[in-house]
Design a protein around this motif. Structure first.
Motif, PDB file in Angstrom:
ATOM      1  N   THR A  32      -4.605  -7.714  -8.464  1.00 11.96           N
ATOM      2  CA  THR A  32      -5.317  -7.719  -7.202  1.00 11.96           C
ATOM      3  C   THR A  32      -4.743  -6.635  -6.306  1.00 11.96           C
ATOM      4  OG1 THR A  32      -5.713 -10.090  -7.342  1.00 11.96           O
ATOM      5  CG2 THR A  32      -5.898  -9.082  -5.179  1.00 11.96           C
ATOM      6  N   GLU A  33      -5.571  -5.686  -5.927  1.00  5.40           N
ATOM      7  CA  GLU A  33      -5.093  -4.625  -5.051  1.00  5.40           C
ATOM      8  C   GLU A  33      -4.642  -5.228  -3.726  1.00  5.40           C
ATOM      9  OE1 GLU A  33      -4.568  -1.481  -5.802  1.00  5.40           O
ATOM     10  OE2 GLU A  33      -5.182  -1.981  -7.834  1.00  5.40           O
ATOM     11  N   ALA A  34      -3.554  -4.702  -3.211  1.00  7.15           N
ATOM     12  CA  ALA A  34      -2.955  -5.292  -2.019  1.00  7.15           C
ATOM     13  C   ALA A  34      -2.799  -4.242  -0.932  1.00  7.15           C
ATOM     14  CB  ALA A  34      -1.585  -5.876  -2.367  1.00  7.15           C
ATOM     15  N   ASP A  35      -2.741  -4.725   0.300  1.00  3.45           N
ATOM     16  CA  ASP A  35      -2.435  -3.830   1.403  1.00  3.45           C
ATOM     17  C   ASP A  35      -1.037  -3.259   1.216  1.00  3.45           C
ATOM     18  OD1 ASP A  35      -4.873  -4.380   2.588  1.00  3.45           O
ATOM     19  OD2 ASP A  35      -4.064  -6.029   3.789  1.00  3.45           O
ATOM     20  N   ALA A  36      -0.826  -2.051   1.678  1.00  2.72           N
ATOM     21  CA  ALA A  36       0.457  -1.374   1.488  1.00  2.72           C
ATOM     22  C   ALA A  36       1.489  -1.950   2.449  1.00  2.72           C
ATOM     23  CB  ALA A  36       0.294   0.123   1.703  1.00  2.72           C
ATOM     24  N   VAL A  37       2.165  -2.984   2.008  1.00  2.00           N
ATOM     25  CA  VAL A  37       3.181  -3.651   2.813  1.00  2.00           C
ATOM     26  C   VAL A  37       4.551  -3.310   2.242  1.00  2.00           C
ATOM     27  CG1 VAL A  37       4.067  -5.866   3.622  1.00  2.00           C
ATOM     28  CG2 VAL A  37       1.602  -5.537   3.304  1.00  2.00           C
ATOM     29  N   ALA A  38       5.485  -2.953   3.100  1.00  2.00           N
ATOM     30  CA  ALA A  38       6.837  -2.656   2.650  1.00  2.00           C
ATOM     31  C   ALA A  38       7.516  -3.930   2.164  1.00  2.00           C
ATOM     32  CB  ALA A  38       7.644  -2.036   3.779  1.00  2.00           C
ATOM     33  N   PRO A 197       2.761 -17.864 -13.546  1.00  2.00           N
ATOM     34  CA  PRO A 197       3.613 -17.060 -12.677  1.00  2.00           C
ATOM     35  C   PRO A 197       2.783 -16.237 -11.690  1.00  2.00           C
ATOM     36  CG  PRO A 197       3.423 -16.029 -14.829  1.00  2.00           C
ATOM     37  CD  PRO A 197       2.725 -17.351 -14.941  1.00  2.00           C
ATOM     38  N   ALA A 198       3.348 -16.034 -10.517  1.00  2.00           N
ATOM     39  CA  ALA A 198       2.761 -15.143  -9.520  1.00  2.00           C
ATOM     40  C   ALA A 198       3.691 -13.935  -9.401  1.00  2.00           C
ATOM     41  CB  ALA A 198       2.621 -15.844  -8.177  1.00  2.00           C
ATOM     42  N   THR A 199       3.130 -12.762  -9.589  1.00  2.00           N
ATOM     43  CA  THR A 199       3.937 -11.549  -9.712  1.00  2.00           C
ATOM     44  C   THR A 199       3.484 -10.509  -8.698  1.00  2.00           C
ATOM     45  OG1 THR A 199       4.166 -11.990 -12.095  1.00  2.00           O
ATOM     46  CG2 THR A 199       4.734  -9.783 -11.321  1.00  2.00           C
ATOM     47  N   PHE A 200       4.449  -9.887  -8.043  1.00  2.00           N
ATOM     48  CA  PHE A 200       4.161  -8.889  -7.009  1.00  2.00           C
ATOM     49  C   PHE A 200       4.869  -7.592  -7.396  1.00  2.00           C
ATOM     50  CE2 PHE A 200       3.675 -13.059  -5.339  1.00  2.00           C
ATOM     51  CZ  PHE A 200       2.597 -12.994  -4.465  1.00  2.00           C
ATOM     52  N   ALA A 201       4.094  -6.513  -7.478  1.00  2.00           N
ATOM     53  CA  ALA A 201       4.600  -5.230  -7.951  1.00  2.00           C
ATOM     54  C   ALA A 201       4.766  -4.267  -6.791  1.00  2.00           C
ATOM     55  CB  ALA A 201       3.646  -4.651  -8.990  1.00  2.00           C
ATOM     56  N   THR A 206       6.979  -0.309  -1.630  1.00  2.00           N
ATOM     57  CA  THR A 206       5.684  -0.674  -1.054  1.00  2.00           C
ATOM     58  C   THR A 206       4.881  -1.486  -2.066  1.00  2.00           C
ATOM     59  OG1 THR A 206       5.627   1.321   0.307  1.00  2.00           O
ATOM     60  CG2 THR A 206       3.542   0.181  -0.063  1.00  2.00           C
ATOM     61  N   LEU A 207       4.251  -2.556  -1.592  1.00  2.00           N
ATOM     62  CA  LEU A 207       3.452  -3.409  -2.465  1.00  2.00           C
ATOM     63  C   LEU A 207       2.239  -2.636  -2.995  1.00  2.00           C
ATOM     64  CD1 LEU A 207       2.940  -6.275  -3.630  1.00  2.00           C
ATOM     65  CD2 LEU A 207       1.594  -6.739  -1.575  1.00  2.00           C
ATOM     66  N   LYS A 208       2.095  -2.615  -4.342  1.00  2.00           N
ATOM     67  CA  LYS A 208       0.957  -1.956  -4.970  1.00  2.00           C
ATOM     68  C   LYS A 208      -0.120  -2.951  -5.397  1.00  2.00           C
ATOM     69  CE  LYS A 208       0.955   1.886  -5.688  1.00  2.00           C
ATOM     70  NZ  LYS A 208       0.568   3.041  -4.843  1.00  2.00           N
ATOM     71  N   THR A 209       0.301  -4.059  -6.001  1.00  2.00           N
ATOM     72  CA  THR A 209      -0.665  -5.037  -6.489  1.00  2.00           C
ATOM     73  C   THR A 209       0.052  -6.348  -6.766  1.00  2.00           C
ATOM     74  OG1 THR A 209      -2.456  -5.383  -8.098  1.00  2.00           O
ATOM     75  CG2 THR A 209      -0.392  -4.494  -8.935  1.00  2.00           C
ATOM     76  N   ILE A 220       1.814  -4.532 -16.439  1.00  2.00           N
ATOM     77  CA  ILE A 220       2.885  -4.414 -15.446  1.00  2.00           C
ATOM     78  C   ILE A 220       3.349  -2.967 -15.322  1.00  2.00           C
ATOM     79  CG2 ILE A 220       5.200  -5.141 -14.832  1.00  2.00           C
ATOM     80  CD1 ILE A 220       3.102  -7.334 -14.496  1.00  2.00           C
ATOM     81  N   THR A 221       3.543  -2.306 -16.442  1.00  2.00           N
ATOM     82  CA  THR A 221       4.031  -0.917 -16.366  1.00  2.00           C
ATOM     83  C   THR A 221       2.991  -0.008 -15.708  1.00  2.00           C
ATOM     84  OG1 THR A 221       3.270  -0.510 -18.644  1.00  2.00           O
ATOM     85  CG2 THR A 221       5.588  -1.126 -18.330  1.00  2.00           C
ATOM     86  N   THR A 222       1.710  -0.268 -15.926  1.00  2.00           N
ATOM     87  CA  THR A 222       0.664   0.513 -15.268  1.00  2.00           C
ATOM     88  C   THR A 222       0.711   0.290 -13.750  1.00  2.00           C
ATOM     89  OG1 THR A 222      -0.782   0.431 -17.194  1.00  2.00           O
ATOM     90  CG2 THR A 222      -1.817   0.878 -15.062  1.00  2.00           C
ATOM     91  N   ALA A 223       0.845  -0.954 -13.346  1.00  2.00           N
ATOM     92  CA  ALA A 223       0.898  -1.269 -11.924  1.00  2.00           C
ATOM     93  C   ALA A 223       2.110  -0.644 -11.259  1.00  2.00           C
ATOM     94  CB  ALA A 223       0.910  -2.772 -11.713  1.00  2.00           C
ATOM     95  N   LEU A 224       3.212  -0.599 -11.984  1.00  2.00           N
ATOM     96  CA  LEU A 224       4.468  -0.065 -11.445  1.00  2.00           C
ATOM     97  C   LEU A 224       4.598   1.439 -11.646  1.00  2.00           C
ATOM     98  CD1 LEU A 224       6.892  -2.918 -12.581  1.00  2.00           C
ATOM     99  CD2 LEU A 224       6.149  -2.430 -10.253  1.00  2.00           C
TER     100      LEU A 224
END
Length: 226
Positions: A32-38, A197-201, A206-209, A220-224
């Motif tokens: 899920t795309e996320a707002d850019a939060v530090a 699990p709930a995972t935040f990348a 900065t939060l990406k997804t 995961i590696t693509t998101a990161l």
């Protein structure tokens, strides 16, 4: 032992049934795309350096994965035994990734006392925390609310040099309930709800997804951007 953390998250989710049925989710490869939060400003960033993590400080790593999981969740077990193991052996080992894990007991009832035992263990020894978490995942079918403390004490006594009785006493008295409740509150604020699990990348702090459910290494590696 009280059930304050489970009551809190049930109240937030709105229904007891959804806790059991949706709490342990098989994943897809889409995030899920996320707002850019530090990371420092994210609900899960508070005191994150003090939580169990693999690799460098989560705030200093080029990429950081924050995982909320329940020791009673079968999909959490699969995620750790496969994806997390792959990431640790390659990207964490090279200093490209930090992985922070926070016990988030929202699935089966025995996950809550197990989370208290994990907190009590981590307060004494980080390595023992990871080993106990692996043990819970490997032996999930043998645990229940009636035996989790006894089996945990036996395992700690047989496999660590820690005072197993003191750890279980702390778990029974919920000595670290504030940490668990803080994680549940942060997870709710971050949108994790009752899915594990709930995972935040995070990339470069900065939060990406974010992801719900067990994910593949490639996702995961693509998101990161690894």
């Amino acid at each position: 032992m009280t059930d304050r953390p489970r009551r809190d998250i049930i109240a937030a989710a709105g229904a007891t049934a959804s806790l059991t049925l949706a709490g342990c989710l098989g994943g897809s490869d889409s995030g899920t795309e996320a707002d850019a939060v530090a990371l420092a400003d994210h609900p899960l960033g508070e005191n994150l350096s003090d939580w169990p993590h693999l690799g460098s400080d989560p705030f200093d790593a080029p990429a950081t994965l924050v995982v909320l999981d329940d020791p009673s969740c079968s999909r959490c077990a699969a995620f750790h035994q496969n994806t997390i193991a792959d990431l640790e052996s390659e990207y964490v080992a090279r200093g490209e990734l930090a992985i922070a894990v926070r016990p988030y007991p929202v699935v089966y009832a025995w996950g809550e006392p197990a989370a208290h035992a994990l907190e009590a263990t981590q307060s004494r020894d980080d390595a023992a925390f990871w080993n106990l978490l692996d043990h819970y995942f490997a032996e999930q079918s043998s645990f229940g609310t009636d035996n989790v403390f006894a089996k945990t004490e036996t395992w700690l006594g047989d496999n660590t040099d820690l005072d197993a009785t003191a750890i279980v006493d702390d778990a029974r008295s919920e000595a670290f309930a504030d940490r668990i409740n803080a994680t549940l509150s942060a997870g709710e604020e971050a949108g994790a709800g009752d899915i594990t699990p709930a995972t935040f990348a995070f990339v470069d702090g900065t939060l990406k997804t974010s992801f719900n459910g067990s994910q593949s290494t490639a996702s995961i590696t693509t998101a990161l951007e690894l």
